[in-house]
Scaffold this motif. Sequence first.
Motif, PDB file in Angstrom:
ATOM      1  N   THR A  15       0.822  -1.215   0.000  1.00  9.19           N
ATOM      2  CA  THR A  15       0.000   0.000   0.000  1.00  9.19           C
ATOM      3  C   THR A  15       0.857   1.268   0.000  1.00  9.19           C
ATOM      4  O   THR A  15       0.356   2.360  -0.213  1.00  9.19           O
ATOM      5  CB  THR A  15      -0.895   0.021   1.263  1.00  9.19           C
ATOM      6  N   GLY A  16       2.137   1.132   0.260  1.00  6.08           N
ATOM      7  CA  GLY A  16       3.023   2.304   0.251  1.00  6.08           C
ATOM      8  C   GLY A  16       3.043   3.066   1.566  1.00  6.08           C
ATOM      9  O   GLY A  16       3.590   4.164   1.647  1.00  6.08           O
ATOM     10  N   ASP A  17       2.458   2.483   2.608  1.00  6.98           N
ATOM     11  CA  ASP A  17       2.434   3.181   3.899  1.00  6.98           C
ATOM     12  C   ASP A  17       3.813   3.144   4.559  1.00  6.98           C
ATOM     13  O   ASP A  17       4.408   2.069   4.712  1.00  6.98           O
ATOM     14  CB  ASP A  17       1.403   2.531   4.833  1.00  6.98           C
ATOM     15  N   ASN A  18       4.287   4.321   4.929  1.00  9.54           N
ATOM     16  CA  ASN A  18       5.611   4.496   5.559  1.00  9.54           C
ATOM     17  C   ASN A  18       6.764   4.041   4.670  1.00  9.54           C
ATOM     18  O   ASN A  18       7.812   3.632   5.155  1.00  9.54           O
ATOM     19  CB  ASN A  18       5.705   3.758   6.909  1.00  9.54           C
ATOM     20  N   ILE A  19       6.560   4.117   3.368  1.00 10.71           N
ATOM     21  CA  ILE A  19       7.676   3.825   2.458  1.00 10.71           C
ATOM     22  C   ILE A  19       8.285   5.169   2.053  1.00 10.71           C
ATOM     23  O   ILE A  19       9.347   5.536   2.549  1.00 10.71           O
ATOM     24  CB  ILE A  19       7.228   3.005   1.224  1.00 10.71           C
ATOM     25  N   VAL A  20       7.586   5.917   1.201  1.00 10.36           N
ATOM     26  CA  VAL A  20       8.080   7.259   0.876  1.00 10.36           C
ATOM     27  C   VAL A  20       7.260   8.306   1.645  1.00 10.36           C
ATOM     28  O   VAL A  20       7.765   9.333   2.068  1.00 10.36           O
ATOM     29  CB  VAL A  20       8.012   7.503  -0.652  1.00 10.36           C
ATOM     30  N   ARG A  21       5.972   7.987   1.831  1.00 14.07           N
ATOM     31  CA  ARG A  21       5.114   8.896   2.616  1.00 14.07           C
ATOM     32  C   ARG A  21       4.738   8.221   3.928  1.00 14.07           C
ATOM     33  O   ARG A  21       4.845   6.996   4.054  1.00 14.07           O
ATOM     34  CB  ARG A  21       3.848   9.251   1.817  1.00 14.07           C
ATOM     35  N   LYS A  22       4.278   9.054   4.850  1.00 10.83           N
ATOM     36  CA  LYS A  22       3.844   8.496   6.140  1.00 10.83           C
ATOM     37  C   LYS A  22       2.563   7.686   5.917  1.00 10.83           C
ATOM     38  O   LYS A  22       1.830   7.909   4.952  1.00 10.83           O
ATOM     39  CB  LYS A  22       3.613   9.631   7.142  1.00 10.83           C
ATOM     40  N   ALA A  23       2.302   6.753   6.832  1.00  9.29           N
ATOM     41  CA  ALA A  23       1.131   5.888   6.667  1.00  9.29           C
ATOM     42  C   ALA A  23      -0.162   6.715   6.734  1.00  9.29           C
ATOM     43  O   ALA A  23      -0.299   7.610   7.568  1.00  9.29           O
ATOM     44  CB  ALA A  23       1.130   4.827   7.751  1.00  9.29           C
ATOM     45  N   ASP A  24      -1.081   6.399   5.797  1.00  7.16           N
ATOM     46  CA  ASP A  24      -2.391   7.068   5.792  1.00  7.16           C
ATOM     47  C   ASP A  24      -3.297   6.470   6.855  1.00  7.16           C
ATOM     48  O   ASP A  24      -4.132   7.139   7.444  1.00  7.16           O
ATOM     49  CB  ASP A  24      -3.088   6.842   4.440  1.00  7.16           C
ATOM     50  N   ASP A  25      -3.131   5.182   7.061  1.00 11.54           N
ATOM     51  CA  ASP A  25      -4.045   4.446   7.927  1.00 11.54           C
ATOM     52  C   ASP A  25      -4.000   5.002   9.354  1.00 11.54           C
ATOM     53  O   ASP A  25      -2.941   5.043   9.984  1.00 11.54           O
ATOM     54  CB  ASP A  25      -3.617   2.971   7.932  1.00 11.54           C
ATOM     55  N   PRO A  26      -5.170   5.453   9.879  1.00  8.49           N
ATOM     56  CA  PRO A  26      -5.176   6.027  11.240  1.00  8.49           C
ATOM     57  C   PRO A  26      -4.692   5.018  12.285  1.00  8.49           C
ATOM     58  O   PRO A  26      -4.136   5.406  13.322  1.00  8.49           O
ATOM     59  CB  PRO A  26      -6.633   6.416  11.482  1.00  8.49           C
TER      60      PRO A  26
END
Length: 583
Positions: free
Chosen positions: A361-372
């Motif tokens: 999902t790309g969470d915490n890869i280049v951007r911070k995780a979206d998932d609350p």
Amino acid sequence: MSRHKLVKALDLDEELDDFDGGIKPDYDDEVSAEDKEQLRLGTIKVRDILGEDAGMTDKKIEDSLWHYYYDIDKTVNYLLSQKTNSQPKKSKKKKAGDGEAKATGPSPDDIVIKAQNTKGPTPKAAKQPTPPAKSNKSVNGVIQGVSEVNIEDTKIRGKNLDVLAEFERSKPKNAANFVVIGHVDAGKSTLMGRLLYDLKVVDQRTLDKYRKESERLGKGSFALAWVLDQGTEERNRGVTIDIAMNKFETENTSFTILDAPGHRDFIPNMIAGASQADFAVLVIDASTGNFESGLKGQTKEHALLVRSMGVQRIVIAINKLDTVQWSQDRFNEISQQVSAFLTSAGFLSRNLAFVPCAGLTGDNIVRKADDPKASWYPGPPLVSLLESSKPVTRALEKPLRLTIDDIFRGGIQNSLSVSGRLDSGNVQIGDTVLVMPAKEAGAIKGLEVDSEPAEWAVAGQNVILHLTEIDTKYLKSGDVICPPSAPIQCVTSFTIKVLAFEHVTLMHCEVHKGTLHAPGRVTQLIAQLDKASGAAVKGKPRLIKPGSVARVVVEVDDPVPLEPGGRVILRAGGETVGAGLVE
Ligand code: GDP
């Protein structure tokens, strides 16, 4: 008069030969005291390499040094070529006809004896018995190797740049190579594909293409992984077999990913990757049950291997956290276990960094995780952790060493090219180089740094060298390219300090160093060592147990280029039995 004009007037290529003790050059009044000193020191060095009975006058050596701006390698090469031209030419065909068993040509010892017996033009010497080791033998051996080069091949005019000054001027970005390790299916390829996609190294169209293709093969979720796994074999099998290389840049750093395979059979490839890595990214599958089986599987072996190959820093991506609802407890539990294991394997805790992420999902890869559900993690995403790796210390001032990764037979323009990473030193177009252990010399016609044409390269860079014609049958992956004046030693027996992964005893094994694989044997167990101090605790043990450290002697059938400080892996029966440091 400038030095160049003077040299032109002398027309060096043709006239140096006639210069022997003859006409006195007319630059005596123009050379400064500093030049004189350079000439004196240069002559000593050249004589050292050529040997006393090379039949060269001081004058001739000085003139060549003057012409080549005191470049020792070029001077030696020029003088040797002059000598070669006055000798009956050796035919490479004949050498090839020496037979399969001698792919690396005559032994260094044969060459030494031959060189020592050579006075003036000689027909090919008969094979000589092997003399005991002498410290200067590789130097003499190398000279013979160089003198076999056709002068036409090596007449590449370079710009004679001060490469180190050029490098400083280029204000280089920090460059880092990293290797990706972890159990099969931990999500390594997916995570790296995501990294490249989010950093816009791969565009949407390419990814869509991969997605279609992977859906056609019923492996929809593999599309991201294919960004890295570009070979069809890998795609069909769904594992990364060879070391795919990919590059990306952030503001401060230019990265090269050496994607390591997760499949058990492919550990030799991983060793090749790790030997070029500045740090490692360990990917761990956090999903229920998989972390545990991964830890039993390749996670530990990979971590031990990269540590043994000199890697000191690891970024640990606790991946697939989406499958456990971003559980902070799960993250903490895994981090603690992995941390305990890695510190016991010799990593310092300050060199470990953990990040909870999901490559898919790309969470915490280049951007911070979206998932609350992931909001409990205050730290930076993976890419920032990669960036905070310390600048690589480059061994710029040491002699050139490049371990050949791959050999290409190119087109008309570049008939032979080799790729690899410069471990130390620097190169530029026009340099004469020696390929060891074959002792084949050639010149650099052109080079590429990170796939772009360049005039020079320095330690730490990944390069392709276009060489003048050296027959590919003398070269293989794992050979080392070095300067003729400072060749790497090639040995058939060496002592290593080995960390045993399995039981080590007097046994057959394969020696791996980067892309070099050589059949060999452990022939002596000298002592078992204290892990912390390195002091001998037991002489002549019969068996080294897994986890212990020992000093052992290893022998190989054919000479391999190895120097103290080099790292090797010993494998037997498909298992890694130990990792060692050459002493
Ligand atoms: P590798 O063998 O370590 O390179 O693993 P792959 O990248 O090929 O991934 C193995 C499988 O895990 C594939 O089916 C991926 O789609 C899946 N996968 C990878 N990353 C994630 C993730 O972050 N979350 C979930 N749910 N699945 C993932």
